[in-house]
Design an enzyme around this catalytic site. Structure first.
Site, PDB file in Angstrom:
ATOM      1  N   SER A  15    -111.505 -12.412   8.020  1.00 47.80           N
ATOM      2  CA  SER A  15    -111.097 -11.124   6.628  1.00 47.80           C
ATOM      3  C   SER A  15    -109.969 -12.500   5.599  1.00 47.80           C
ATOM      4  O   SER A  15    -109.946 -13.199   6.132  1.00 47.80           O
ATOM      5  CB  SER A  15    -110.060 -10.297   7.779  1.00 47.80           C
ATOM      6  OG  SER A  15    -109.672  -9.569   6.254  1.00 47.80           O
ATOM      7  N   TYR A  18    -102.879  -8.916  12.633  1.00 50.58           N
ATOM      8  CA  TYR A  18    -103.690  -9.177  12.733  1.00 50.58           C
ATOM      9  C   TYR A  18    -103.954 -10.399  11.133  1.00 50.58           C
ATOM     10  O   TYR A  18    -104.911 -11.471  11.519  1.00 50.58           O
ATOM     11  CB  TYR A  18    -104.318  -7.816  11.366  1.00 50.58           C
ATOM     12  CG  TYR A  18    -105.892  -8.082  10.631  1.00 50.58           C
ATOM     13  CD1 TYR A  18    -106.754  -7.542  11.586  1.00 50.58           C
ATOM     14  CD2 TYR A  18    -105.915  -8.255   9.704  1.00 50.58           C
ATOM     15  CE1 TYR A  18    -108.133  -6.846  11.204  1.00 50.58           C
ATOM     16  CE2 TYR A  18    -106.804  -7.764   8.877  1.00 50.58           C
ATOM     17  CZ  TYR A  18    -107.706  -7.521  10.044  1.00 50.58           C
ATOM     18  OH  TYR A  18    -109.592  -7.736   9.095  1.00 50.58           O
TER      19      TYR A  18
HETATM   20  P1  NAP Z   1    -114.407  -0.277  13.277  1.00 47.39           P
HETATM   21  O1  NAP Z   1    -114.997   0.993  12.137  1.00 47.39           O
HETATM   22  O2  NAP Z   1    -113.043  -0.059  13.422  1.00 47.39           O
HETATM   23  O3  NAP Z   1    -115.340  -0.837  13.798  1.00 47.39           O
HETATM   24  C1  NAP Z   1    -114.238  -1.735  15.559  1.00 47.39           C
HETATM   25  C2  NAP Z   1    -115.551  -1.745  16.428  1.00 47.39           C
HETATM   26  O4  NAP Z   1    -114.529  -2.880  17.609  1.00 47.39           O
HETATM   27  C3  NAP Z   1    -115.694  -1.114  17.024  1.00 47.39           C
HETATM   28  O5  NAP Z   1    -117.081  -1.456  17.439  1.00 47.39           O
HETATM   29  C4  NAP Z   1    -114.610  -1.094  18.535  1.00 47.39           C
HETATM   30  O6  NAP Z   1    -115.298   0.025  19.394  1.00 47.39           O
HETATM   31  C5  NAP Z   1    -114.934  -2.811  18.686  1.00 47.39           C
HETATM   32  N1  NAP Z   1    -113.008  -2.669  19.333  1.00 47.39           N
HETATM   33  C6  NAP Z   1    -112.130  -2.439  18.496  1.00 47.39           C
HETATM   34  N2  NAP Z   1    -111.134  -2.943  19.743  1.00 47.39           N
HETATM   35  C7  NAP Z   1    -111.790  -3.523  21.230  1.00 47.39           C
HETATM   36  C8  NAP Z   1    -112.018  -3.833  22.073  1.00 47.39           C
HETATM   37  N3  NAP Z   1    -110.629  -3.694  22.576  1.00 47.39           N
HETATM   38  N4  NAP Z   1    -112.631  -3.748  23.170  1.00 47.39           N
HETATM   39  C9  NAP Z   1    -113.968  -3.395  22.573  1.00 47.39           C
HETATM   40  N5  NAP Z   1    -114.445  -3.533  21.594  1.00 47.39           N
HETATM   41  C10 NAP Z   1    -113.322  -2.648  20.337  1.00 47.39           C
HETATM   42  O7  NAP Z   1    -113.986  -1.626  12.039  1.00 47.39           O
HETATM   43  P2  NAP Z   1    -115.161  -2.473  10.658  1.00 47.39           P
HETATM   44  O8  NAP Z   1    -114.211  -1.957   9.261  1.00 47.39           O
HETATM   45  O9  NAP Z   1    -116.446  -2.076  11.003  1.00 47.39           O
HETATM   46  O10 NAP Z   1    -114.831  -3.583  11.214  1.00 47.39           O
HETATM   47  C11 NAP Z   1    -115.375  -5.404  11.579  1.00 47.39           C
HETATM   48  C12 NAP Z   1    -114.688  -6.166  11.872  1.00 47.39           C
HETATM   49  O11 NAP Z   1    -114.627  -6.581  10.119  1.00 47.39           O
HETATM   50  C13 NAP Z   1    -113.054  -6.550  12.125  1.00 47.39           C
HETATM   51  O12 NAP Z   1    -113.352  -7.742  13.172  1.00 47.39           O
HETATM   52  C14 NAP Z   1    -112.531  -6.527  11.692  1.00 47.39           C
HETATM   53  O13 NAP Z   1    -111.253  -6.559  11.604  1.00 47.39           O
HETATM   54  C15 NAP Z   1    -113.239  -7.221  10.303  1.00 47.39           C
HETATM   55  N6  NAP Z   1    -112.685  -6.379   8.675  1.00 47.39           N
HETATM   56  C16 NAP Z   1    -112.697  -5.259   8.572  1.00 47.39           C
HETATM   57  C17 NAP Z   1    -112.060  -5.270   6.752  1.00 47.39           C
HETATM   58  C18 NAP Z   1    -112.685  -3.564   6.389  1.00 47.39           C
HETATM   59  O14 NAP Z   1    -111.721  -3.385   5.740  1.00 47.39           O
HETATM   60  N7  NAP Z   1    -113.560  -3.385   7.191  1.00 47.39           N
HETATM   61  C19 NAP Z   1    -112.889  -5.803   5.961  1.00 47.39           C
HETATM   62  C20 NAP Z   1    -112.603  -7.587   7.072  1.00 47.39           C
HETATM   63  C21 NAP Z   1    -112.391  -7.615   7.808  1.00 47.39           C
HETATM   64  P3  NAP Z   1    -115.003   1.315  20.126  1.00 47.39           P
HETATM   65  O15 NAP Z   1    -114.766   1.976  18.740  1.00 47.39           O
HETATM   66  O16 NAP Z   1    -116.558   1.030  20.540  1.00 47.39           O
HETATM   67  O17 NAP Z   1    -114.548   0.870  20.886  1.00 47.39           O
END
Ligand code: NAP
Length: 248
Positions: free
Chosen positions: A140, A153
């Site tokens: 991130s 985070y």
């Molecule tokens: P999201 O929509 O909240 O999805 C998160 C995913 O992680 C879900 O598939 C969830 O699975 C899984 N997860 C969370 N906790 C878990 C656990 N304890 N065990 C197994 N699986 C787990 O998030 P996203 O925005 O797509 O983010 C994906 C990645 O991108 C993350 O690492 C996040 O930090 C990074 N990121 C996101 C952003 C943003 O603005 N969205 C920005 C920078 C980086 P379940 O729902 O099935 O539990």
């Protein structure tokens, strides 16, 4: 190289689901890992082009569950050519407004999933990864800019960068390239409440492009970094923040 065996963690939603779709569209076989969102993971699986995909459940904070999940994926797919460490949590715990107990919980959960969980998946997957494999970690912008409301985070994502660079040096002798993407805001469930309303307008305005990333844009970058052409990118961090935060 088509027909690779790909494990994407956190593929039930958001960036992980888009990444799973991108690999499947390229002709790869994908393991759709998820934690709790079984129905969403089923939807991701159903949306994938091609055949030979599967779902794989594990709480990434549980090392035993991680090991069983990766073993199951390797047994089904025969090997793991590409690992995308995408799953993550974003827990708020501002230092001045959080009790000591809440502070402990936030650090344990965040590091347990985002950093140690990813490290454990990598340990297990590397044992099934042939020469020329790829690992892409989803970090991130917060690793570099700081996360005032979510310090664990920010630390977990900075740790993920350092972890990828260490693995890049450790596994290069096998032609395994290890890289990182560092997105700014991406329009997913994780960011949904923060991108709604006037606060969302401010966040979009952080970029001179006036918008945040789509999950598909992050997926396209991951697909490139996992390609044979990206071998020399090993160790790199690819910023995907629309010039909202520039670093040397
Ligand atoms: P999201 O929509 O909240 O999805 C998160 C995913 O992680 C879900 O598939 C969830 O699975 C899984 N997860 C969370 N906790 C878990 C656990 N304890 N065990 C197994 N699986 C787990 O998030 P996203 O925005 O797509 O983010 C994906 C990645 O991108 C993350 O690492 C996040 O930090 C990074 N990121 C996101 C952003 C943003 O603005 N969205 C920005 C920078 C980086 P379940 O729902 O099935 O539990």
């Amino acid at each position: 190289m088509a027909g690779r065996a790909v494990l994407v963690t956190g593929a039930s939603r958001g960036i992980g689901a888009a990444t799973a779709r991108a690999f499947a569209a390229a002709g790869d076989r994908v393991a759709v890992h998820y934690g709790r969102s079984t129905a969403a993971a089923e939807q991701t699986l159903a949306s994938l082009d091609g055949a030979g995909h599967l779902m794989a459940q594990a709480d990434l904070a549980d090392p035993t569950a991680v090991r069983s999940m990766v073993e199951e994926v390797a047994a089904e797919l025969g090997r793991i050519d590409v690992l995308v460490n995408n799953a993550g949590v974003f827990v708020s715990h501002p230092i001045e407004d959080t009790t000591y107990e809440e502070w402990q919980r936030a650090w344990a959960e965040t590091l347990g999933v985002n950093l140690v969980g990813a490290a454990n998946v990598a340990w297990c997957a590397v044992r099934h990864m042939p020469d020329g494999g790829r690992i892409v970690n989803v970090s991130s912008r917060g690793a570099f800019r700081g996360e005032p409301g979510q310090p664990a985070y920010g630390a977990s994502k900075a740790g993920l960068v350092a972890f990828a660079q260490s693995l890049a040096r450790a596994l290069g002798h096998r032609g395994i390239a290890v890289t990182t993407v560092a997105p700014g805001w991406v329009a997913t469930d994780m960011a949904a409440t923060r991108l709604a309303g006037p606060e969302g307008d401010q966040r979009r305005a952080e970029s001179p492009l006036g918008r945040v990333a789509t999950p598909e844009e992050v997926a396209a970058a991951v697909l490139y970094l996992a390609s044979p052409e990206a071998e020399l990118a090993s160790g790199t961090v690819l910023d995907l923040n629309g010039a909202s935060f520039l670093r040397m």
